[in-house]
Design a protein around this motif. Structure first.
Motif, PDB file in Angstrom:
ATOM      1  N   ARG A   1       0.823  -1.197   0.000  1.00 48.34           N
ATOM      2  CA  ARG A   1       0.000   0.000   0.000  1.00 48.34           C
ATOM      3  C   ARG A   1       0.856   1.245   0.000  1.00 48.34           C
ATOM      4  N   MET A   2       0.327   2.294  -0.591  1.00 48.48           N
ATOM      5  CA  MET A   2       0.981   3.602  -0.581  1.00 48.48           C
ATOM      6  C   MET A   2       0.674   4.250   0.757  1.00 48.48           C
ATOM      7  N   ILE A   3       1.669   4.814   1.365  1.00 48.74           N
ATOM      8  CA  ILE A   3       1.484   5.489   2.640  1.00 48.74           C
ATOM      9  C   ILE A   3       1.457   6.981   2.374  1.00 48.74           C
ATOM     10  N   ASN A   4       0.369   7.641   2.758  1.00 53.23           N
ATOM     11  CA  ASN A   4       0.259   9.077   2.574  1.00 53.23           C
ATOM     12  C   ASN A   4       0.704   9.773   3.842  1.00 53.23           C
ATOM     13  N   ALA A   5       1.920  10.234   3.841  1.00 51.32           N
ATOM     14  CA  ALA A   5       2.445  10.931   5.000  1.00 51.32           C
ATOM     15  C   ALA A   5       3.794  11.507   4.652  1.00 51.32           C
ATOM     16  N   GLY A   6       4.475  11.962   5.681  1.00 52.62           N
ATOM     17  CA  GLY A   6       5.787  12.549   5.482  1.00 52.62           C
ATOM     18  C   GLY A   6       6.822  11.523   5.073  1.00 52.62           C
ATOM     19  N   SER A   7       8.005  12.020   4.756  1.00 51.96           N
ATOM     20  CA  SER A   7       9.049  11.139   4.234  1.00 51.96           C
ATOM     21  C   SER A   7       9.490  10.091   5.243  1.00 51.96           C
ATOM     22  N   LEU A   8       9.464  10.391   6.525  1.00 49.15           N
ATOM     23  CA  LEU A   8       9.841   9.372   7.511  1.00 49.15           C
ATOM     24  C   LEU A   8       8.863   8.211   7.497  1.00 49.15           C
ATOM     25  N   ARG A   9       7.595   8.532   7.413  1.00 52.34           N
ATOM     26  CA  ARG A   9       6.602   7.462   7.409  1.00 52.34           C
ATOM     27  C   ARG A   9       6.700   6.651   6.125  1.00 52.34           C
ATOM     28  N   ILE A  10       6.950   7.318   5.012  1.00 50.53           N
ATOM     29  CA  ILE A  10       7.121   6.606   3.752  1.00 50.53           C
ATOM     30  C   ILE A  10       8.360   5.730   3.826  1.00 50.53           C
ATOM     31  N   ALA A  11       9.433   6.267   4.388  1.00 44.30           N
ATOM     32  CA  ALA A  11      10.650   5.473   4.548  1.00 44.30           C
ATOM     33  C   ALA A  11      10.379   4.263   5.435  1.00 44.30           C
ATOM     34  N   GLY A  12       9.511   4.402   6.396  1.00 43.14           N
ATOM     35  CA  GLY A  12       9.159   3.299   7.280  1.00 43.14           C
ATOM     36  C   GLY A  12       8.469   2.150   6.573  1.00 43.14           C
TER      37      GLY A  12
ATOM     38  N   VAL B   1       7.527  -6.159   7.847  1.00 43.87           N
ATOM     39  CA  VAL B   1       6.116  -6.029   8.235  1.00 43.87           C
ATOM     40  C   VAL B   1       5.966  -5.934   9.761  1.00 43.87           C
ATOM     41  N   ALA B   2       6.728  -6.706  10.487  1.00 43.41           N
ATOM     42  CA  ALA B   2       6.607  -6.712  11.952  1.00 43.41           C
ATOM     43  C   ALA B   2       7.018  -5.378  12.562  1.00 43.41           C
ATOM     44  N   GLN B   3       7.849  -4.596  11.871  1.00 41.59           N
ATOM     45  CA  GLN B   3       8.330  -3.324  12.403  1.00 41.59           C
ATOM     46  C   GLN B   3       7.532  -2.120  11.895  1.00 41.59           C
ATOM     47  N   ARG B   4       6.817  -2.288  10.782  1.00 41.82           N
ATOM     48  CA  ARG B   4       6.096  -1.151  10.176  1.00 41.82           C
ATOM     49  C   ARG B   4       5.045  -0.560  11.090  1.00 41.82           C
ATOM     50  N   ARG B   5       4.179  -1.406  11.604  1.00 42.22           N
ATOM     51  CA  ARG B   5       3.067  -0.913  12.420  1.00 42.22           C
ATOM     52  C   ARG B   5       3.552  -0.209  13.694  1.00 42.22           C
ATOM     53  N   PRO B   6       4.491  -0.796  14.438  1.00 40.81           N
ATOM     54  CA  PRO B   6       4.982  -0.078  15.623  1.00 40.81           C
ATOM     55  C   PRO B   6       5.661   1.251  15.264  1.00 40.81           C
ATOM     56  N   PHE B   7       6.343   1.293  14.125  1.00 41.22           N
ATOM     57  CA  PHE B   7       6.984   2.540  13.689  1.00 41.22           C
ATOM     58  C   PHE B   7       5.929   3.602  13.411  1.00 41.22           C
ATOM     59  N   ARG B   8       4.898   3.233  12.644  1.00 46.25           N
ATOM     60  CA  ARG B   8       3.825   4.189  12.347  1.00 46.25           C
ATOM     61  C   ARG B   8       3.089   4.608  13.616  1.00 46.25           C
ATOM     62  N   THR B   9       2.905   3.666  14.528  1.00 52.63           N
ATOM     63  CA  THR B   9       2.244   3.986  15.799  1.00 52.63           C
ATOM     64  C   THR B   9       3.075   4.995  16.585  1.00 52.63           C
ATOM     65  N   ALA B  10       4.375   4.817  16.598  1.00 54.97           N
ATOM     66  CA  ALA B  10       5.252   5.751  17.320  1.00 54.97           C
ATOM     67  C   ALA B  10       5.156   7.154  16.713  1.00 54.97           C
ATOM     68  N   LEU B  11       5.143   7.240  15.381  1.00 59.63           N
ATOM     69  CA  LEU B  11       5.021   8.552  14.738  1.00 59.63           C
ATOM     70  C   LEU B  11       3.655   9.178  15.025  1.00 59.63           C
ATOM     71  N   ARG B  12       2.620   8.361  15.000  1.00 66.22           N
ATOM     72  CA  ARG B  12       1.268   8.861  15.284  1.00 66.22           C
ATOM     73  C   ARG B  12       1.175   9.380  16.723  1.00 66.22           C
ATOM     74  N   GLN B  13       1.782   8.663  17.656  1.00 62.86           N
ATOM     75  CA  GLN B  13       1.767   9.099  19.053  1.00 62.86           C
ATOM     76  C   GLN B  13       2.498  10.433  19.222  1.00 62.86           C
ATOM     77  N   ALA B  14       3.600  10.588  18.500  1.00 61.05           N
ATOM     78  CA  ALA B  14       4.341  11.851  18.579  1.00 61.05           C
ATOM     79  C   ALA B  14       3.490  12.997  18.044  1.00 61.05           C
ATOM     80  N   ARG B  15       2.772  12.767  16.954  1.00 63.43           N
ATOM     81  CA  ARG B  15       1.899  13.815  16.399  1.00 63.43           C
ATOM     82  C   ARG B  15       0.757  14.124  17.360  1.00 63.43           C
ATOM     83  N   ARG B  16       0.201  13.103  17.986  1.00 64.58           N
ATOM     84  CA  ARG B  16      -0.883  13.346  18.948  1.00 64.58           C
ATOM     85  C   ARG B  16      -0.388  14.194  20.119  1.00 64.58           C
ATOM     86  N   ALA B  17       0.820  13.911  20.566  1.00 61.07           N
ATOM     87  CA  ALA B  17       1.378  14.679  21.676  1.00 61.07           C
ATOM     88  C   ALA B  17       1.597  16.139  21.282  1.00 61.07           C
TER      89      ALA B  17
END
Length: 148
Positions: free
Chosen positions: A34-45, A50-66
């Protein structure tokens, strides 16, 4: 009777188009690449296993929420700048100040997300970090501005 046939034909064509669009959307959501619509870090992620993608995106999402207050402040500053531009007489200093505040808020959010990404990357094995670094480098090379 002619108008009814035309309306029926248009309806069938429209329904076929919509069914095709729905099917294409369903297939793209189910595919693994799937294409990821987000910044370059998320795209790089997306290059991570597969096992690391979701936790990486979750970490970025948590940072944005904060950083939500900063995101809201940036949006408010851009809204203010737009409102100032609509005035009959433009106060350039006020518009520039509002845009400066928006940019500052954006940079605070970006810095927080990048810090969180680096913190997460530090927990990855060297091979996965290398994949992330390679994807970031490819992304930065695509984004280079043309120099005349």
């Amino acid at each position: 009777m002619g108008k009814l046939r035309i309306a029926l034909l248009v309806s069938v064509i429209l329904n076929l188009f919509l069914a095709g669009a729905l099917m294409a959307g369903f297939i793209s959501l189910r595919s693994g690449d799937r294409m990821i619509n987000a910044g370059s870090l998320r795209i790089a992620g997306s290059e991570l296993p597969v096992a690391q993608r979701r936790p990486f995106r979750t970490a970025l999402r948590q940072a944005r929420r904060a950083m939500r207050p900063s995101i809201i402040a940036g949006r408010a500053a851009r809204t203010e700048a737009a409102a100032l531009l609509r005035q009959p007489v433009i106060n350039q200093a006020a518009v520039v100040a509002a845009l400066d505040r928006a940019r500052d808020a954006d940079m605070v959010v970006r810095a927080a997300v990048e810090r969180r990404a680096v913190g997460y990357a530090a927990t990855l094995p060297p091979d996965d970090r290398a994949k992330l670094a390679d994807a970031m480098q490819r992304r930065s090379q695509k984004a280079r501005p043309a120099i005349d």
